[in-house]
Enzyme design. Structure first.
Site, PDB file in Angstrom:
ATOM      1  N   GLY A  64     -10.924  81.825  65.393  1.00 15.83           N
ATOM      2  CA  GLY A  64     -10.371  80.799  66.249  1.00 15.83           C
ATOM      3  C   GLY A  64      -8.904  81.092  66.523  1.00 15.83           C
ATOM      4  O   GLY A  64      -8.245  81.817  65.777  1.00 15.83           O
ATOM      5  N   CYS A  65      -8.388  80.525  67.608  1.00 15.94           N
ATOM      6  CA  CYS A  65      -6.995  80.812  67.977  1.00 15.94           C
ATOM      7  C   CYS A  65      -6.015  80.225  66.963  1.00 15.94           C
ATOM      8  O   CYS A  65      -5.041  80.887  66.583  1.00 15.94           O
ATOM      9  CB  CYS A  65      -6.699  80.305  69.386  1.00 15.94           C
ATOM     10  SG  CYS A  65      -7.141  78.583  69.696  1.00 15.94           S
ATOM     11  N   TYR A  66      -6.245  78.987  66.518  1.00 11.36           N
ATOM     12  CA  TYR A  66      -5.370  78.415  65.497  1.00 11.36           C
ATOM     13  C   TYR A  66      -5.442  79.206  64.188  1.00 11.36           C
ATOM     14  O   TYR A  66      -4.401  79.532  63.599  1.00 11.36           O
ATOM     15  CB  TYR A  66      -5.739  76.958  65.227  1.00 11.36           C
ATOM     16  CG  TYR A  66      -5.286  75.969  66.267  1.00 11.36           C
ATOM     17  CD1 TYR A  66      -3.962  75.925  66.722  1.00 11.36           C
ATOM     18  CD2 TYR A  66      -6.174  75.026  66.776  1.00 11.36           C
ATOM     19  CE1 TYR A  66      -3.554  74.995  67.658  1.00 11.36           C
ATOM     20  CE2 TYR A  66      -5.769  74.079  67.718  1.00 11.36           C
ATOM     21  CZ  TYR A  66      -4.460  74.069  68.150  1.00 11.36           C
ATOM     22  OH  TYR A  66      -4.053  73.141  69.080  1.00 11.36           O
ATOM     23  N   THR A  95      -6.082  82.322  63.789  1.00 15.57           N
ATOM     24  CA  THR A  95      -5.390  83.599  63.975  1.00 15.57           C
ATOM     25  C   THR A  95      -3.905  83.446  63.663  1.00 15.57           C
ATOM     26  O   THR A  95      -3.330  84.231  62.893  1.00 15.57           O
ATOM     27  CB  THR A  95      -5.578  84.105  65.411  1.00 15.57           C
ATOM     28  OG1 THR A  95      -6.961  84.407  65.630  1.00 15.57           O
ATOM     29  CG2 THR A  95      -4.744  85.352  65.659  1.00 15.57           C
TER      30      THR A  95
END
Length: 343
Positions: free
Chosen positions: A145-147, A149
């Site tokens: 997920g972007c968060y 990462t």
């Protein structure tokens, strides 16, 4: 020999970003591109910035249409990837940009996503300890997920070095509106977002919490408890994460900085900025770059790490392409840039 790649979910932000990067990849030829409600449309109607692919027609997202390629990117909503991935041949590299295969704990998956757990793929964050070895030769990859990462890149060096306590980690992240996807939602209208900020998923309810705890647990070698609060920022793309953790007694500011320097020495996309310079989302816009800075708050006994990424590039599509390169034995940086766009 060119590698044939199919991309599903090509009408969305993540799928569009995958195509933007692949269009400039020296080793790739783009085959089938698919979508759901936009099937039958030209790509240029829904992704007008992708000029070189504008005349391509979007196909239905089916296993039949995705077969016959060396690599398949699944940029689909959570819960939609598992069935397709299971039906694709074992020798095809399947890269899932959704959440379906990120978590090891089936109970955590069922609690936060409300469906049966589909299993776990190798985790596509190459900068984590041991991750590159797991990705080499892999034929199934779960894109983080972007968060997670940003949070994992911010905190992992401290836990790997044994410098941080496991039970007092606080993470606050600000994300651009593209992180919520392209589907129309009233609270994401420009008139609602621009000019203000708001929190959501407060109180441990955000789905990325168990993923962050999982990754930090890998680094620490023991469970790590995280309080995570995401916020919506008035920008289209980007994440700025501020993460803090209690420093173990006897650790110094010099030891902390040394741990982060050692962890990311030689990494092509991660930069620990010179002391006194702090990350900004604008500096990494459109790139696979990660900018980090840390400070030791001796009064509170805490380390504070700031991390900036582009949520659609390093946070999704860039991490996916980087992982593909490693899995196939290509140059890791192929098709990617570490330079942002400014102003």
């Amino acid at each position: 020999m060119s590698i044939s790649v199919a991309v599903s979910g090509a009408s969305g932000y993540a799928g569009g970003e995958v195509l933007r990067l692949l269009a400039n990849h020296p080793d790739v030829s783009i085959g089938t591109i698919t979508a759901h409600s936009s099937a039958g449309s030209r790509l240029g109607e829904v992704q007008p910035h992708l000029h070189s692919l504008a005349v391509r027609e979007l196909q239905e997202t089916t296993v039949e249409n995705l077969q016959g390629h060396d690599v398949v990117f699944l940029a689909l909503p959570h819960g939609a990837s598992a069935d397709i991935a299971a039906q694709l041949p074992d020798d095809v590299l399947v890269i899932d940009a959704g959440a379906d295969h990120r978590l090891e704990d089936s109970e955590a998956w069922e609690k936060f996503y409300g469906s049966a757990h589909a299993g776990t793929f190798p985790y596509g964050l190459p900068e984590l300890p041991g991750a590159r070895n797991a990705l080499r030769g892999a034929r199934r990859i779960a894109v983080p997920g972007c968060y997670p990462t940003s949070a994992l890149l911010a905190l992992t060096p401290g836990f790997s070095a044994g410098l941080l306590e496991h039970d007092d980690v606080v993470i606050v992240s600000a994300s651009g509106a593209s992180g919520a996807g392209k589907a129309l939602k009233p609270h994401l209208l420009g008139s609602e977002v621009m000019g203000g900020m708001s929190p959501y998923g407060v109180g441990g309810g955000h789905r990325h919490t168990p993923e962050i705890e999982q990754g930090l647990g890998w680094a620490a070698g023991a469970p790590v408890t995280v309080s995570f609060t995401p916020t919506l920022a008035p920008m289209s793309r980007g994440i700025l994460t501020t993460a803090t953790a209690k420093v173990r007694t006897g650790s110094s500011a010099a030891q902390l900085r040394e741990a982060w320097e050692k962890a990311y020495d030689g990494e092509p996309f991660v930069t620990l900025l010179p002391e006194g310079q702090w990350p900004a989302t604008q500096s990494v816009l459109g790139s696979n770059a990660v900018h980090l800075q840390l400070a030791f708050d001796e009064h509170a006994g805490r380390v504070i790490i700031s991390c900036a990424i582009d949520n659609l590039t390093k946070g999704t599509a860039g991490g996916a392409v980087q992982s593909m390169n490693i899995a196939l034995g290509l140059t890791e940086t192929a098709g990617l840039t570490g330079s942002g766009v400014a102003p």
